[in-house]
Write a protein that holds these residues in place. Structure first.
Motif, mmCIF file in Angstrom:
data_model
loop_
_atom_site.group_PDB
_atom_site.id
_atom_site.type_symbol
_atom_site.label_atom_id
_atom_site.label_comp_id
_atom_site.label_asym_id
_atom_site.label_seq_id
_atom_site.Cartn_x
_atom_site.Cartn_y
_atom_site.Cartn_z
ATOM 1 N N LEU A 24 0.817 -1.209 0.000
ATOM 2 C CA LEU A 24 0.000 0.000 0.000
ATOM 3 C C LEU A 24 0.855 1.266 0.000
ATOM 4 C CD1 LEU A 24 -2.848 1.106 0.032
ATOM 5 C CD2 LEU A 24 -2.807 0.961 2.528
ATOM 6 N N HIS A 25 1.952 1.263 0.761
ATOM 7 C CA HIS A 25 2.839 2.432 0.808
ATOM 8 C C HIS A 25 3.393 2.751 -0.580
ATOM 9 C CE1 HIS A 25 5.723 5.318 2.330
ATOM 10 N NE2 HIS A 25 6.673 4.668 1.689
ATOM 11 N N PHE A 26 3.824 1.726 -1.299
ATOM 12 C CA PHE A 26 4.346 1.898 -2.654
ATOM 13 C C PHE A 26 3.287 2.516 -3.558
ATOM 14 C CE2 PHE A 26 4.789 0.266 -6.993
ATOM 15 C CZ PHE A 26 6.071 0.686 -7.299
ATOM 16 N N LYS A 27 2.092 1.964 -3.503
ATOM 17 C CA LYS A 27 1.016 2.452 -4.365
ATOM 18 C C LYS A 27 0.643 3.890 -4.043
ATOM 19 C CE LYS A 27 -0.746 -2.164 -5.095
ATOM 20 N NZ LYS A 27 -1.678 -3.171 -4.641
ATOM 21 N N LYS A 28 0.574 4.219 -2.768
ATOM 22 C CA LYS A 28 0.242 5.592 -2.380
ATOM 23 C C LYS A 28 1.347 6.575 -2.784
ATOM 24 C CE LYS A 28 -3.147 4.897 1.200
ATOM 25 N NZ LYS A 28 -4.244 5.573 0.559
#
Length: 111
Positions: free
Chosen positions: A4-8
């Motif tokens: 999720l961190h990567f995508k955000k």
């Protein structure tokens, strides 16, 4: 990479750098300070309105610096901020990918 961190983080980057012209503007400014007319001539397909809008957004995000010289006729110069210069490595990676993609297209066309 799928977390999720990567995508955000990618989403935030696209929010700031997204659109057809912002990265092209940065490429031009990597060469140094440019006036509005120089940028417009370097990107003949962009409208004056769109260039103005994109420059304002980049300035608001702290990516570029706009310097106004009080003279007649008015003179405005655009340059990358130190923060904006951190995009250089991203642009190089994108250019390399674009070259590989073009080679792939040409290879597929030749078949």
């Amino acid at each position: 990479m799928g977390d999720l961190h990567f995508k955000k983080s990618v989403e935030l980057t696209l929010k700031v750098m997204g659109g057809k012209w912002k990265l092209v503007i940065l490429c031009h400014l990597m060469d140094g300070v440019k006036r509005f007319g120089e940028l417009k001539r370097g990107m003949p397909d962009i409208t004056q309105k769109m260039l103005t809008q994109q420059l304002r957004e980049l300035e608001e995000d702290g990516i570029i610096h706009r310097e106004v010289f009080v003279q007649v006729p008015p003179k405005v110069e655009y340059s990358l901020t130190e923060y904006g210069k951190t995009m250089e490595s991203v642009l190089h990676v994108m250019a390399e990918w674009g070259e590989r993609h073009q080679e792939r297209i040409e290879a597929d066309y030749d078949e």
